[in-house]
Design a protein around this motif. Structure first.
Motif, PDB file in Angstrom:
ATOM      1  N   ASP A 104      22.558  45.811  40.457  1.00 43.89           N
ATOM      2  CA  ASP A 104      22.050  45.871  41.830  1.00 43.89           C
ATOM      3  C   ASP A 104      22.652  44.791  42.730  1.00 43.89           C
ATOM      4  N   GLN A 105      23.327  43.823  42.142  1.00 43.57           N
ATOM      5  CA  GLN A 105      23.888  42.738  42.935  1.00 43.57           C
ATOM      6  C   GLN A 105      25.171  43.201  43.647  1.00 43.57           C
ATOM      7  N   PRO A 106      25.479  42.599  44.797  1.00 43.25           N
ATOM      8  CA  PRO A 106      26.751  42.913  45.462  1.00 43.25           C
ATOM      9  C   PRO A 106      27.908  42.249  44.708  1.00 43.25           C
ATOM     10  N   ALA A 107      29.071  42.806  44.879  1.00 48.21           N
ATOM     11  CA  ALA A 107      30.253  42.260  44.193  1.00 48.21           C
ATOM     12  C   ALA A 107      30.465  40.794  44.541  1.00 48.21           C
ATOM     13  N   SER A 108      30.160  40.415  45.764  1.00 53.00           N
ATOM     14  CA  SER A 108      30.379  39.039  46.202  1.00 53.00           C
ATOM     15  C   SER A 108      29.548  38.030  45.429  1.00 53.00           C
ATOM     16  N   ALA A 109      28.405  38.478  44.864  1.00 55.59           N
ATOM     17  CA  ALA A 109      27.534  37.568  44.120  1.00 55.59           C
ATOM     18  C   ALA A 109      28.037  37.325  42.701  1.00 55.59           C
ATOM     19  N   VAL A 110      28.900  38.185  42.211  1.00 51.26           N
ATOM     20  CA  VAL A 110      29.381  38.092  40.830  1.00 51.26           C
ATOM     21  C   VAL A 110      30.814  37.561  40.759  1.00 51.26           C
ATOM     22  N   MET A 111      31.579  37.751  41.811  1.00 53.47           N
ATOM     23  CA  MET A 111      33.012  37.425  41.795  1.00 53.47           C
ATOM     24  C   MET A 111      33.271  35.923  41.641  1.00 53.47           C
ATOM     25  N   THR A 112      34.481  35.632  41.164  1.00 54.61           N
ATOM     26  CA  THR A 112      35.015  34.274  41.221  1.00 54.61           C
ATOM     27  C   THR A 112      35.789  34.157  42.525  1.00 54.61           C
ATOM     28  N   ALA A 113      35.327  33.290  43.403  1.00 58.33           N
ATOM     29  CA  ALA A 113      35.966  33.162  44.715  1.00 58.33           C
ATOM     30  C   ALA A 113      37.286  32.382  44.616  1.00 58.33           C
ATOM     31  N   ASN A 114      38.181  32.654  45.549  1.00 51.37           N
ATOM     32  CA  ASN A 114      39.467  31.955  45.636  1.00 51.37           C
ATOM     33  C   ASN A 114      40.204  31.942  44.285  1.00 51.37           C
ATOM     34  N   PRO A 115      40.465  33.106  43.714  1.00 49.87           N
ATOM     35  CA  PRO A 115      41.124  33.152  42.400  1.00 49.87           C
ATOM     36  C   PRO A 115      42.586  32.725  42.475  1.00 49.87           C
ATOM     37  N   ILE A 116      43.159  32.460  41.316  1.00 54.49           N
ATOM     38  CA  ILE A 116      44.591  32.191  41.221  1.00 54.49           C
ATOM     39  C   ILE A 116      45.334  33.469  41.595  1.00 54.49           C
ATOM     40  N   THR A 117      46.319  33.363  42.476  1.00 51.45           N
ATOM     41  CA  THR A 117      47.086  34.529  42.921  1.00 51.45           C
ATOM     42  C   THR A 117      48.579  34.213  42.894  1.00 51.45           C
ATOM     43  N   THR A 118      49.364  35.197  43.274  1.00 53.43           N
ATOM     44  CA  THR A 118      50.811  35.020  43.376  1.00 53.43           C
ATOM     45  C   THR A 118      51.293  35.801  44.591  1.00 53.43           C
ATOM     46  N   GLU A 119      52.608  35.942  44.732  1.00 51.36           N
ATOM     47  CA  GLU A 119      53.202  36.690  45.833  1.00 51.36           C
ATOM     48  C   GLU A 119      54.270  37.611  45.266  1.00 51.36           C
ATOM     49  N   PRO A 120      54.541  38.737  45.917  1.00 53.55           N
ATOM     50  CA  PRO A 120      55.539  39.683  45.392  1.00 53.55           C
ATOM     51  C   PRO A 120      56.916  39.071  45.190  1.00 53.55           C
ATOM     52  N   GLY A 121      57.296  38.094  46.008  1.00 56.82           N
ATOM     53  CA  GLY A 121      58.637  37.525  45.910  1.00 56.82           C
ATOM     54  C   GLY A 121      58.807  36.449  44.866  1.00 56.82           C
ATOM     55  N   VAL A 122      57.718  36.076  44.202  1.00 60.47           N
ATOM     56  CA  VAL A 122      57.776  35.015  43.185  1.00 60.47           C
ATOM     57  C   VAL A 122      58.428  35.559  41.916  1.00 60.47           C
ATOM     58  N   LEU A 123      59.221  34.735  41.222  1.00 56.96           N
ATOM     59  CA  LEU A 123      59.779  35.142  39.943  1.00 56.96           C
ATOM     60  C   LEU A 123      58.659  35.476  38.978  1.00 56.96           C
ATOM     61  N   ALA A 124      58.819  36.568  38.246  1.00 51.96           N
ATOM     62  CA  ALA A 124      57.789  36.975  37.295  1.00 51.96           C
ATOM     63  C   ALA A 124      57.544  35.885  36.250  1.00 51.96           C
TER      64      ALA A 124
END
Length: 322
Positions: A262-282
């Motif tokens: 019943d909780q919204p996704a925002s209440a369960v998520m980890t905020a500000n996760p580690i991300t990358t960009e399409p142009g970064v080397l795999a």
């Protein structure tokens, strides 16, 4: 401590002789090297490498190294050149001829052809006053170092110096041309080199493949999106479409209880996760994954903060990166 056998002693002696010769070559580099690099950069055509015997094998290697690092190059066999292949060489090219002695008979027609049609000729030789050395526009003179096989004078030290000088030319040309990892990847699309130089954008899943849900979506619906896509995670977006957080299996375990669905996704998520960009080397994306504790298995690739794709560690494994 390993036993000093005659074979080991011979091996160390060879390496010492060749190492000393390489040091001498480094110290001998002068304005001729700079002029050679400039002449090759200025050429509208290709670098044409030529040599006979062991020098021919080295010339082929130098041509291959140059071609893969941004300098168009090819090898022409001097004997075949005398029987028609001379037509492969144009006035827009620059010829690089290799001969330790500078007196290799098979190079004579090639030298004459360069003189006749004003084709720049660069010599790599140990004898500046040889026929090749005198005929060349630029002579890169190797140190007159002893061959490692003293009795037979078999080409050993001299070919090592030729290879090293060819590498020095290729790298100097690469830097002059501003050749980048992206250019290198274009010339090496296969194998380990190509894999290591792939970008996140080459491997990520985009569009409808991405598991996404809105921040105010009930977890009962977010779980459906998470399970349908098969990444073991779902991205949570805000009203502006930017990634606000991520929900993984670990987040589910931490919020397990009667009211989870019943909780919204925002209440369960980890905020500000580690991300990358399409142009970064795999490979760099993989380092971001493995640098976390505990390690993470998925990364969202963002453009202007919005999800552009998702990358799973299995994608890196299939590409031969992980």
């Amino acid at each position: 401590m390993s036993k000093q056998t005659p074979s080991i002693e011979a091996g160390k002696r060879v390496l010492r002789i060749e190492a000393d010769a390489l040091t001498a070559l480094e110290q001998a580099l002068d304005g001729a090297f700079d002029a050679a690099v400039g002449r090759i950069v200025e050429a509208k055509g290709r670098a044409v490498l030529a040599g006979i015997g062991k020098s021919g094998h080295v010339a082929r290697k130098i041509a291959a190294t140059m071609a893969s690092t941004g300098t168009p190059a090819l090898y022409v066999h001097p004997t075949e050149a005398s029987h028609g292949d001379m037509g492969m060489i144009t006035p827009d090219d620059v010829v690089i001829a290799l001969s330790r002695s500078g007196e290799t008979q098979e190079l004579s027609d090639l030298i004459g052809y360069c003189r006749r049609f004003a084709i720049p000729l660069i010599a790599i030789t140990a004898m500046a006053e040889s026929t090749l050395g005198r005929a060349a526009d630029i002579a890169l003179v190797l140190p007159d170092a002893p061959e490692a096989c003293a009795e037979t004078k078999a080409p050993t030290t001299s070919t090592t110096l030729q290879i090293a000088l060819g590498d020095a030319l290729a790298v100097a040309l690469l830097e002059q041309r501003g050749f980048t990892a992206e250019h290198f990847r274009q010339f090496h699309p296969g194998g380990a080199l190509g894999a290591r130089l792939m970008r996140v954008g080459d491997l990520m899943h985009a569009g409808e493949e991405m598991p996404l849900t809105a921040a105010d979506t009930p977890m009962s619906e977010a779980l459906i999106a998470m399970s349908e896509k098969g990444f073991g995670a779902v991205g949570v977006t805000g009203a502006n479409g930017k990634l606000a957080g991520i929900i993984t299996d670990g987040d589910l375990r931490r919020h397990m209880g009667g009211g989870l669905l019943d909780q919204p996704a925002s209440a369960v998520m980890t905020a500000n996760p580690i991300t990358t960009e399409p142009g970064v080397l795999a490979a760099d994306a993989l380092r971001r994954m493995t640098a976390q504790s505990p390690r993470i298995t998925v990364l969202f690739a963002l453009e202007d903060g919005k999800p552009a794709g998702i990358l799973h560690i299995h994608d890196l494994l299939r590409a031969g990166i992980a």
